[in-house]
Write a protein that holds these residues in place. Structure first.
Motif, PDB file in Angstrom:
ATOM      1  N   HIS A 203       5.574   1.792  -2.226  1.00 25.30           N
ATOM      2  CA  HIS A 203       6.188   0.573  -3.287  1.00 25.30           C
ATOM      3  C   HIS A 203       6.856   1.180  -4.157  1.00 25.30           C
TER       4      HIS A 203
ATOM      5  N   GLN B 157       0.805  -1.166   0.056  1.00 30.02           N
ATOM      6  CA  GLN B 157      -0.151   0.047   0.045  1.00 30.02           C
ATOM      7  C   GLN B 157       0.910   1.339   0.055  1.00 30.02           C
ATOM      8  N   LYS B 158       1.910   1.210   0.837  1.00 32.79           N
ATOM      9  CA  LYS B 158       2.619   2.588   1.054  1.00 32.79           C
ATOM     10  C   LYS B 158       3.960   2.415   0.710  1.00 32.79           C
TER      11      LYS B 158
END
Ligand SMILES: Nc1ncnc2c1ncn2[C@@H]1O[C@H](COP(=O)(O)OP(=O)(O)OP(=O)(O)O)[C@@H](O)[C@H]1O
Length: 281
Positions: free
Chosen positions: A125, A122-123
């Protein structure tokens, strides 16, 4: 200051494995300090890998962080892409200069799996284009090179690294017992071992295990399980515990990671190995 250099594609599970290795060292050698050096700790943003100049500065920062931990006893685990041969060589030279031990751990996750994991993150990447560029630029470690040796490859499907099983005892020996090379050549990964081979080794042995466990569930103790033409497993009279079968599989995989066998022979060799261990050969 023994150094363990982690390397692998972007999002291949390097940090996960690095943390497992740190935990395994702490469990097995609680008196030794273990330091982790990573991009995250050094606040190196993924975007630096888009720019050669910035990337060079980042590498210099990683090198300084490693040197900060110079001491005879402390262990440093360097968690990062470490995809440039020259950079691995530089770190190897530092270890040499310090007369300390060194090992490379290759997190052997195929690119398509890394891509899928990256898409699920989600964060923070990797951007798709950067991910592809880094996979393309990746210089796979080669255990024939002094600076990539000893080389330990961990397939992505391996269970959590355990202090007393699989590859860790070998890594531990080459780091803690100050052996620049492990004692037995069979414990060193041959350079020709590719991710594809390790993937096959893993997949085919899992398949055999699935057949065995399935047959046991159907009351097949003492019977013969024919997985394929050359793969016949004779089960003992008593059911073999799932954990025991999995342990044997891990041992077989660890052994054959270091002496590559023909992919067409994996199942047959695994069956022979099981029959010997089951006492039904
Ligand atoms: N063995 C595994 N099975 C399934 N998912 C995994 C496995 N190892 C890691 N992942 C997942 O992949 C993602 C990346 O893991 P991790 O941060 O360990 O990889 P990395 O190689 O250090 O990534 P990066 O290149 O971004 O530094 C995480 O979301 C993690 O949950």
């Amino acid at each position: 200051m023994p150094i363990i250099l982690i390397t692998g594609y972007p999002c291949s599970g390097k940090t996960t494995r690095a943390n497992e290795i740190v935990a395994a060292f702490k469990a097995k050698a609680p008196d030794r300090k273990v330091h982790l050096v990573s991009d995250e700790m050094l606040e190196i943003d993924k975007s630096v890998y888009r720019d050669a100049k910035q990337e060079k500065i980042a590498r210099a920062n990683i090198m300084s962080a490693i040197k900060r931990y110079f001491s005879r006893e402390d262990i440093v685990v360097v968690d990062g892409l470490n995809y440039i041969k020259g950079f691995r060589y530089q770190i190897f030279c530092e270890a040499k200069a310090e007369q300390t031990t060194f090992a490379v751990v290759h997190v052997g996750t195929p690119a398509n799996v890394c891509r899928a994991w990256n898409e699920a993150v989600q964060k923070n990447h990797w951007g798709e284009d950067l991910f592809d560029a880094l996979v393309f630029r990746y210089e796979e470690p080669n255990g024939m090179n002094r600076w990539d040796s000893p080389l330990y490859t961990i397939p992505y499907s391996d269970p959590i690294i355990s202090p007393n099983e699989g590859i860790f005892p070998l890594l531990f020996d080459s780091i803690i017992h100050a052996k620049t090379k492990p004692p037995n050549i069979a414990t060193i990964l041959k350079p020709a071992v590719s991710i594809d081979y390790i993937y096959e080794l893993d997949k085919q042995t899992q398949d055999v295990v699935k057949h065995i466990l399935g047959r046991q569930q159907d009351g097949g103790a003492g019977q013969t399980v024919v997985v394929s033409d050359d793969c016949t497993v004779r089960l003992p009279i008593e059911n073999v515990a799932t954990a025991q079968v999995q342990r044997l599989r891990r041992n077989f995989v660890a052994l054959n990671k270091v002496r590559q066998i023909d992919c067409g022979r994996i199942k047959g060799a695994f069956a022979e190995f099981l029959n010997r261990n089951f006492g039904t050969a």
